[in-house]
Write an enzyme that holds these catalytic residues in place. Structure first.
Site, PDB file in Angstrom:
ATOM      1  N   LYS A 182     -16.919 -13.779  -7.804  1.00 46.98           N
ATOM      2  CA  LYS A 182     -16.392 -14.619  -8.738  1.00 46.98           C
ATOM      3  C   LYS A 182     -17.057 -16.224  -8.701  1.00 46.98           C
ATOM      4  O   LYS A 182     -17.196 -16.852  -9.836  1.00 46.98           O
ATOM      5  CB  LYS A 182     -14.976 -14.768  -9.054  1.00 46.98           C
ATOM      6  CG  LYS A 182     -14.612 -13.290  -9.280  1.00 46.98           C
ATOM      7  CD  LYS A 182     -13.169 -13.405 -10.025  1.00 46.98           C
ATOM      8  CE  LYS A 182     -12.798 -12.151 -10.579  1.00 46.98           C
ATOM      9  NZ  LYS A 182     -11.214 -11.964 -11.093  1.00 46.98           N
ATOM     10  N   LYS A 277     -16.300  -0.430 -14.281  1.00 47.33           N
ATOM     11  CA  LYS A 277     -14.804  -0.452 -14.567  1.00 47.33           C
ATOM     12  C   LYS A 277     -14.593  -0.850 -15.824  1.00 47.33           C
ATOM     13  O   LYS A 277     -15.082  -2.193 -16.343  1.00 47.33           O
ATOM     14  CB  LYS A 277     -14.156  -0.946 -13.684  1.00 47.33           C
ATOM     15  CG  LYS A 277     -12.514  -0.875 -13.442  1.00 47.33           C
ATOM     16  CD  LYS A 277     -12.095  -1.603 -12.320  1.00 47.33           C
ATOM     17  CE  LYS A 277     -10.579  -1.741 -12.573  1.00 47.33           C
ATOM     18  NZ  LYS A 277      -9.923  -2.545 -11.366  1.00 47.33           N
ATOM     19  N   LYS A 280     -10.683  -6.323 -18.438  1.00 48.20           N
ATOM     20  CA  LYS A 280     -10.371  -7.210 -19.624  1.00 48.20           C
ATOM     21  C   LYS A 280     -11.402  -8.314 -19.638  1.00 48.20           C
ATOM     22  O   LYS A 280     -11.488  -8.890 -20.790  1.00 48.20           O
ATOM     23  CB  LYS A 280      -9.029  -7.950 -18.861  1.00 48.20           C
ATOM     24  CG  LYS A 280      -7.789  -7.111 -19.053  1.00 48.20           C
ATOM     25  CD  LYS A 280      -6.516  -8.120 -18.347  1.00 48.20           C
ATOM     26  CE  LYS A 280      -5.394  -7.260 -18.195  1.00 48.20           C
ATOM     27  NZ  LYS A 280      -4.188  -8.073 -17.570  1.00 48.20           N
TER      28      LYS A 280
END
Length: 413
Positions: A182, A277, A280
């Site tokens: 990230k 995966k 969101k």
């Protein structure tokens, strides 16, 4: 455990692989005199994993029992109130949570403090928190069996995080894969310290409640292993005779939690890429089925989802990740066994199977959507549930926090 949680209690969020091996980080504490070695048997966990049936940690300190009533093992889990709750969250965490509440002492919380580790919309945080709680209740979380609350409403989470931070080697955090991924995406100059220390807050979330088990997704393995290592480190540094000399109970301060991984559904994949995966944070809403998607939206997403050119339907073919993912979704939504689904669908073409899957999804999600609307339309009821849950959780958390303060030598307050 997307940025889901604890979770997917922690449906909480992050991407992990087991680069943090149990033996490497923990052996130096286990070899020292006076250290109590805990049972660490985990199936398929690489010393820290999460994707299977796992044993419960029983080697924890406990006050001698005076009651003949069996004590239920405790499970905690949480989810971030960011983005729409999707099918991956539901099948990977929520559905499992519903089943676990019947056999365990369960605490479920919305981890709003985790939601601010990256830039977020301040105008939406409160609304998203309420909406997430409403979805979990609509899915079947029973408040007579489980405590449902908001993480920031129990301030012990933040206090314990700070205390644990003082015992957390920076090298442990630097190895966290989620932070590396990230921070690389966001750019080092735009990354806050909270993204680095996120796993310490997650450890606080778990250890506060003396949890026996933590249901987590495959992508949370590394963070839970850090939690386990940190529990043992604090137990060694401040527990045992050292704590007893300060007037405490002695023994271990924290239970060392075990991972609990459902046998299926823990990693639902994207509708546009069977190797990624369902998340969101994926830019395309087409990649996921949101729990509140209306019927026509669900039908359109399934109709347009990625497939392949092979004939028939089959599980577990490395050449057919999308086929395996969609069959798994159907299996979990329908409640059928893998063998039953394989038998039913083996000769179907994609058009026939997509219609079958769409109908199953719509039928399964409709009652959840109706119940969600009822709950969100009654704010007094929802506030009451969250308030009661926070009160119950605080009673447990404050007791743990008091022990930690005492063991670390703070002046009694």
């Amino acid at each position: 455990m997307g940025r889901a949680v604890l979770s997917q209690f922690l449906t909480l969020s992050p991407r992990l692989s087991s680069s943090l091996f149990y033996g490497r980080l923990g052996s130096k504490y286990l070899k020292r005199p006076g250290f109590i070695r805990h049972n660490r048997t985990i199936n398929g966990y690489n010393g820290a994993g999460f994707r299977c049936c796992c044993s419960v940690s029983l080697s924890q300190p406990a006050v001698p029992e005076t009651s003949s009533i069996p004590v239920r093992k405790r499970i905690v889990s949480g989810v971030q109130p960011t983005g729409a709750i999707h099918l991956g969250n539901y099948l990977g965490a929520i559905k499992t949570w519903i089943e676990l509440q019947n056999s365990y002492d369960t605490l479920f919380f919305i981890v709003d403090l985790h939601a601010i580790t990256l830039p977020y919309d301040t105008q939406q945080l409160s609304k998203a928190t309420r909406n997430t709680a409403a979805i979990y209740l609509a899915c079947g979380v029973d408040t007579s069996k489980a405590s449902v609350f908001v993480q920031s409403h129990v301030r012990a989470h933040v206090e314990l995080m700070w205390l644990l931070s003082s015992a957390t080697p920076i090298g442990w955090l630097n190895r966290m894969i989620q932070f590396k991924e990230k921070s690389r995406k966001a750019g080092d100059e735009n990354v806050g310290v909270a993204l680095l220390t996120y796993p310490v807050l997650m450890a606080s979330d778990i250890l506060l409640y003396q949890s026996d088990l933590v249901p987590v997704g495959e992508d949370q393995k590394q963070h839970l292993e850090l939690t386990r290592e940190l529990a043992e480190r604090v137990n060694y540094l401040y527990g045992g005779r050292k704590w007893k000399k300060l007037g405490g109970r002695g023994g271990a301060i924290f239970k060392v939690p075990e991972p609990l991984i459902p046998p299926a559904g823990a990693r639902v994949m994207s509708l546009t890429d069977g190797l990624s995966k369902m998340s969101k944070s994926a830019p395309s809403d087409q990649s996921r089925i949101n729990l509140l998607d209306p019927k026509d939206v669900i039908a359109n997403k399934i109709k347009r989802c990625k497939t392949d050119s092979f004939s028939g339907m089959e599980f577990d073919s490395p050449e057919r990740p999308e086929c395996n993912n969609l069959l798994s979704i159907y299996q979990l939504i329908s409640g059928k066994t893998k063998e039953e689904v394989a038998q039913e669908c083996q000769d179907m073409n994609w058009g026939t199977f997509k219609t079958l899957l769409t109908d199953a999804l719509v039928d399964h999600l409709h009652p959840i959507q109706v119940r969600h609307e009822e709950i969100i339309s009654d704010p007094a009821y929802l506030d009451g549930v969250l308030g009661e849950g926070a009160t119950k959780a605080a009673a447990i958390a404050d007791a743990t926090l008091s022990n930690v303060y005492q063991a670390m030598g703070f002046l009694y307050r």
